[in-house]
Design a protein around this motif. Structure first.
Motif, PDB file in Angstrom:
ATOM      1  N   ASN A   1      51.279  49.920  26.711  1.00 37.49           N
ATOM      2  CA  ASN A   1      50.781  48.957  25.724  1.00 37.49           C
ATOM      3  C   ASN A   1      49.543  49.449  24.980  1.00 37.49           C
ATOM      4  O   ASN A   1      48.838  48.661  24.363  1.00 37.49           O
ATOM      5  N   ALA A   2      49.272  50.739  25.044  1.00 41.27           N
ATOM      6  CA  ALA A   2      48.093  51.277  24.372  1.00 41.27           C
ATOM      7  C   ALA A   2      48.255  51.209  22.855  1.00 41.27           C
ATOM      8  O   ALA A   2      49.362  51.355  22.326  1.00 41.27           O
ATOM      9  N   ASN A   3      47.138  50.964  22.152  1.00 40.53           N
ATOM     10  CA  ASN A   3      47.139  50.865  20.690  1.00 40.53           C
ATOM     11  C   ASN A   3      46.826  52.235  20.092  1.00 40.53           C
ATOM     12  O   ASN A   3      45.668  52.601  19.905  1.00 40.53           O
ATOM     13  N   LEU A   4      47.886  52.999  19.791  1.00 40.29           N
ATOM     14  CA  LEU A   4      47.684  54.360  19.288  1.00 40.29           C
ATOM     15  C   LEU A   4      47.227  54.381  17.836  1.00 40.29           C
ATOM     16  O   LEU A   4      46.545  55.318  17.415  1.00 40.29           O
ATOM     17  N   ASP A   5      47.610  53.376  17.054  1.00 40.37           N
ATOM     18  CA  ASP A   5      47.193  53.336  15.643  1.00 40.37           C
ATOM     19  C   ASP A   5      45.669  53.276  15.552  1.00 40.37           C
ATOM     20  O   ASP A   5      45.039  54.006  14.795  1.00 40.37           O
ATOM     21  N   LYS A   6      45.090  52.394  16.352  1.00 43.62           N
ATOM     22  CA  LYS A   6      43.637  52.239  16.379  1.00 43.62           C
ATOM     23  C   LYS A   6      42.973  53.531  16.861  1.00 43.62           C
ATOM     24  O   LYS A   6      41.935  53.968  16.334  1.00 43.62           O
ATOM     25  N   ALA A   7      43.588  54.155  17.886  1.00 48.68           N
ATOM     26  CA  ALA A   7      43.041  55.394  18.449  1.00 48.68           C
ATOM     27  C   ALA A   7      43.084  56.521  17.424  1.00 48.68           C
ATOM     28  O   ALA A   7      42.139  57.315  17.312  1.00 48.68           O
ATOM     29  N   LEU A   8      44.189  56.608  16.649  1.00 50.58           N
ATOM     30  CA  LEU A   8      44.329  57.662  15.656  1.00 50.58           C
ATOM     31  C   LEU A   8      43.301  57.502  14.529  1.00 50.58           C
ATOM     32  O   LEU A   8      42.703  58.481  14.074  1.00 50.58           O
ATOM     33  N   VAL A   9      43.066  56.252  14.108  1.00 49.22           N
ATOM     34  CA  VAL A   9      42.059  55.985  13.068  1.00 49.22           C
ATOM     35  C   VAL A   9      40.683  56.443  13.550  1.00 49.22           C
ATOM     36  O   VAL A   9      39.923  57.079  12.797  1.00 49.22           O
ATOM     37  N   ALA A  10      40.361  56.140  14.810  1.00 50.50           N
ATOM     38  CA  ALA A  10      39.058  56.532  15.374  1.00 50.50           C
ATOM     39  C   ALA A  10      38.923  58.049  15.426  1.00 50.50           C
ATOM     40  O   ALA A  10      37.858  58.607  15.103  1.00 50.50           O
ATOM     41  N   GLU A  11      40.004  58.738  15.809  1.00 50.44           N
ATOM     42  CA  GLU A  11      39.946  60.208  15.907  1.00 50.44           C
ATOM     43  C   GLU A  11      39.803  60.837  14.524  1.00 50.44           C
ATOM     44  O   GLU A  11      39.060  61.813  14.336  1.00 50.44           O
ATOM     45  N   GLN A  12      40.510  60.266  13.551  1.00 47.92           N
ATOM     46  CA  GLN A  12      40.411  60.783  12.185  1.00 47.92           C
ATOM     47  C   GLN A  12      39.006  60.568  11.620  1.00 47.92           C
ATOM     48  O   GLN A  12      38.512  61.398  10.845  1.00 47.92           O
ATOM     49  N   HIS A  13      38.374  59.462  12.003  1.00 42.16           N
ATOM     50  CA  HIS A  13      37.001  59.200  11.575  1.00 42.16           C
ATOM     51  C   HIS A  13      36.043  60.246  12.171  1.00 42.16           C
ATOM     52  O   HIS A  13      35.123  60.719  11.484  1.00 42.16           O
ATOM     53  N   VAL A  14      36.283  60.618  13.435  1.00 42.36           N
ATOM     54  CA  VAL A  14      35.479  61.664  14.072  1.00 42.36           C
ATOM     55  C   VAL A  14      35.663  62.981  13.320  1.00 42.36           C
ATOM     56  O   VAL A  14      34.679  63.682  13.006  1.00 42.36           O
ATOM     57  N   ASP A  15      36.923  63.328  12.982  1.00 43.04           N
ATOM     58  CA  ASP A  15      37.195  64.571  12.239  1.00 43.04           C
ATOM     59  C   ASP A  15      36.504  64.565  10.875  1.00 43.04           C
ATOM     60  O   ASP A  15      35.880  65.552  10.467  1.00 43.04           O
ATOM     61  N   ALA A  16      36.645  63.441  10.179  1.00 44.02           N
ATOM     62  CA  ALA A  16      36.068  63.342   8.834  1.00 44.02           C
ATOM     63  C   ALA A  16      34.545  63.441   8.878  1.00 44.02           C
ATOM     64  O   ALA A  16      33.926  64.090   8.017  1.00 44.02           O
ATOM     65  N   THR A  17      33.944  62.820   9.890  1.00 41.47           N
ATOM     66  CA  THR A  17      32.487  62.869  10.041  1.00 41.47           C
ATOM     67  C   THR A  17      32.031  64.293  10.314  1.00 41.47           C
ATOM     68  O   THR A  17      31.047  64.787   9.734  1.00 41.47           O
ATOM     69  N   ARG A  18      32.763  64.989  11.196  1.00 39.48           N
ATOM     70  CA  ARG A  18      32.437  66.389  11.482  1.00 39.48           C
ATOM     71  C   ARG A  18      32.536  67.241  10.207  1.00 39.48           C
ATOM     72  O   ARG A  18      31.635  68.034   9.890  1.00 39.48           O
ATOM     73  N   ASP A  19      33.645  67.057   9.445  1.00 36.38           N
ATOM     74  CA  ASP A  19      33.850  67.855   8.231  1.00 36.38           C
ATOM     75  C   ASP A  19      32.729  67.615   7.214  1.00 36.38           C
ATOM     76  O   ASP A  19      32.207  68.553   6.598  1.00 36.38           O
ATOM     77  N   GLN A  20      32.360  66.330   7.054  1.00 39.14           N
ATOM     78  CA  GLN A  20      31.319  65.976   6.078  1.00 39.14           C
ATOM     79  C   GLN A  20      29.975  66.608   6.449  1.00 39.14           C
ATOM     80  O   GLN A  20      29.304  67.226   5.613  1.00 39.14           O
TER      81      GLN A  20
END
Length: 578
Positions: free
Chosen positions: A502-521
């Protein structure tokens, strides 16, 4: 005719078949019950009365008081059940275990069950290879039921005839002719027999056979039953050895509760046994006393012994129920809470004691994985404090993070070993096997996260040694990066706590992409500052190193979320892990 060593081996082999049948029967029942058994265990958290009902029902389903009591101790150790709540479950398990004695007495001695048992195996054996898991579990249960009674028949056939072997009768008679002292001696024999077989059900079956074959009189068999009630408490105490103080208290309560019951029953045993005699004569309309030595008396004696077993355990619960708070205080006195000394790190949810059913074992391992998640969250906050709290004791914080990292190493090894032990069960459900594989991956990812946090802590030491500093904007960017990772950890914790799948992967993927984007910026702004000479090269290297390591933590966090969900995302991700 003398009784040879080969005959003795046949008896041991017969006992092995009986115990094997009981094991398969019990495991099959647990698999059929599945999630319903978990729902029944939810009743533990109510009060002592519901706890008694829960313990009885769980033992009736699993056909093993050991499973129920070890489970209760594990739940207390995990903090899912309080010590006081566990007392009701343990009392109920004592009553539930008497069902086995009735089953053996009725089917094993009053009826010719062996032909039926063989027919049952013949009908259900083919279904052991069925692709339908429910049908396969039912078949496993019925085949176990058949093997159990075939084993009992073999035991009856392997026990030496008392008339043809007078030396055995003389040997036993020499120990049964001391009156009350003989009863105490055979209480000890019953306890030792349970320890040797590691099954009170098997010990009870042996006692019933000994009574049926005329080896021991009815009072001696009753004394052995009392001893078996003491012997069955040892397994839970073994399971509690590696548990916390509350688990130890639950196991001690089980021991003292049964000891007190045996003491008061020994005081009243002779009038109580005569009462059992009268009850059997009344309900079965016979004038034959179970105290006699005729074949009919011995057959009725097996029913009387089962009635004694049940009556004793029910009465013990009724008599001691009101005194449970006093017994709890006594156990707390002899097993004090030594605070930090007793609460050094250990696996909180699983132990080195006897394993319960595979389904419950996986649940316990998953709870342990959640503990790893809690440690990672603590490491994250410690790193934040290390980087941004000027008043913090930096050496102490680095040491603390190091200890957390060592703890995750230990947890990973022990959970992995436990999961391997679960995997050794034959005929595991496919879904359970998949979950075990995902959990192995999950704990490995969390251990890597802990490693990276410790590496970041060591980087701060290098940063301090170089006497370097970041401009305010760089510190602000690092704080934002840590905040992004912190949010991902919160989502990871939610997914770890969710029910399997029952894990919410959509929410997890958004959080991981935010981490990637923050690192790139902030990687781009870092290089711009470096080119403008806004900070020293050494400080810049440490900044980008930390930024990249935090991004790798984000990747591992997403892996943990995927493992918690039991599936992998199809999106292609780049993982910069070294």
């Amino acid at each position: 005719m003398s009784y040879s060593f080969f005959d003795f081996l046949q008896l041991i082999g017969s006992l092995g078949i009986f115990i094997f049948g009981m094991k398969i029967f019990s495991e099959g029942l647990q698999k059929i019950a599945g999630s319903r058994l978990k729902g029944i265990l939810g009743g533990m958290t109510q009060n002592r009365i519901s706890g008694v009902v829960t313990g009885f029902a769980t033992t009736a389903i699993t056909q093993s008081s050991t499973t129920t009591t070890v489970m209760a101790v594990s739940f207390v150790n995990a903090g899912l059940l309080t010590f006081v709540q566990s007392t009701g479950v343990i009392m109920g398990a004592n009553i539930g275990t008497t069902i086995t004695a009735w089953m053996v007495a009725i089917f094993g001695f009053k009826t010719q069950i062996t032909p039926i048992a063989l027919a049952v195996i013949g009908i259900f054996f083919a279904f052991l290879f069925s692709g339908n898991s429910r049908l396969r579990n039912i078949a496993e249960t019925m085949v176990g039921f058949g093997i159990l009674f075939i084993g009992l028949e073999f035991i009856k056939g392997s026990v030496p005839d008392i008339n043809a072997n007078p030396e055995i009768f003389a040997f036993l008679d020499s120990y049964t002719d001391y009156g009350f002292l003989s009863l105490i001696l055979f209480v000890v024999v019953g306890a030792v027999l349970t320890l040797l077989t590691q099954s009170s059900s098997a010990a009870t079956a042996i006692t019933l056979v000994m009574l049926f074959e005329g080896w021991v009189p009815f009072p001696i068999a009753a004394a052995m039953i009392l001893g078996e009630n003491i012997g069955t408490t040892v397994t839970a105490n073994i399971a509690a050895l590696v548990g916390n103080v509350h688990a130890k208290r639950a196991a001690r309560f089980h021991f003292f509760f049964n000891i007190i019951g045996v003491i008061w029953m020994l005081v009243l045993i002779y009038p109580f046994l005569h009462l059992m005699d009268i009850a059997i004569q009344y309900f079965f309309a016979t004038d034959v006393s179970v105290m006699g030595t005729t074949a009919e008396a011995r057959t009725n004696g097996t029913l009387a012994l089962s009635l004694f077993h049940t009556s004793f355990n029910i009465l013990n619960v009724l008599l001691l129920f009101a005194f449970v708070p006093m017994l709890v205080r006594f156990v707390e006195y002899i097993q004090p809470d030594r605070g930090g000394e007793d609460e050094e790190f250990h696996l909180r949810y699983i132990s080195a004691g006897p394993m319960t059913s595979p389904g419950f074992s996986v649940e316990q391992a998953h709870k342990e994985a959640q503990q790893m998640g809690d440690i990672i969250e603590k490491m994250h906050h410690s790193v934040q404090e290390l980087l941004f709290d000027p008043k913090a004791d930096r050496a102490k914080l680095v040491d603390k993070i190091h200890k957390y990292e060592e703890t995750t190493d230990q947890i990973e090894v022990e959970i992995s070993d436990y999961l391997v032990r679960i995997s050794e069960h034959t005929n595991l459900e496919h879904s359970l096997t998949e979950r075990i594989r995902f959990m192995q991956t999950m704990i490995n990812d969390m251990e890597r996260i802990a490693d990276i946090y410790y590496q970041i802590a060591k980087l701060t030491e290098r940063f301090d040694e170089s006497s370097s500093s970041w401009p305010e904007v760089a510190s602000s960017e690092m704080a934002e990066m840590l905040e992004a990772v912190g949010k991902a950890i919160v989502i990871m914790q939610e997914n770890l706590a969710a029910n399997s799948g029952n894990a919410n992967l959509d929410k997890a993927l958004v959080a991981e992409q935010h981490v990637d984007a923050t690192r790139d910026q902030y990687r781009d702004t870092h290089y711009a500052r470096l080119e403008a000479g806004e900070y020293a090269a050494r400080a810049g290297v440490i900044f980008i190193d930390m930024l990249n390591r935090l991004e790798r933590i984000g990747d591992h966090i997403l892996n943990v979320n995927e493992s918690a969900a039991g599936r992998r995302l199809k999106a292609v991700r780049t993982d910069g892990d070294d």
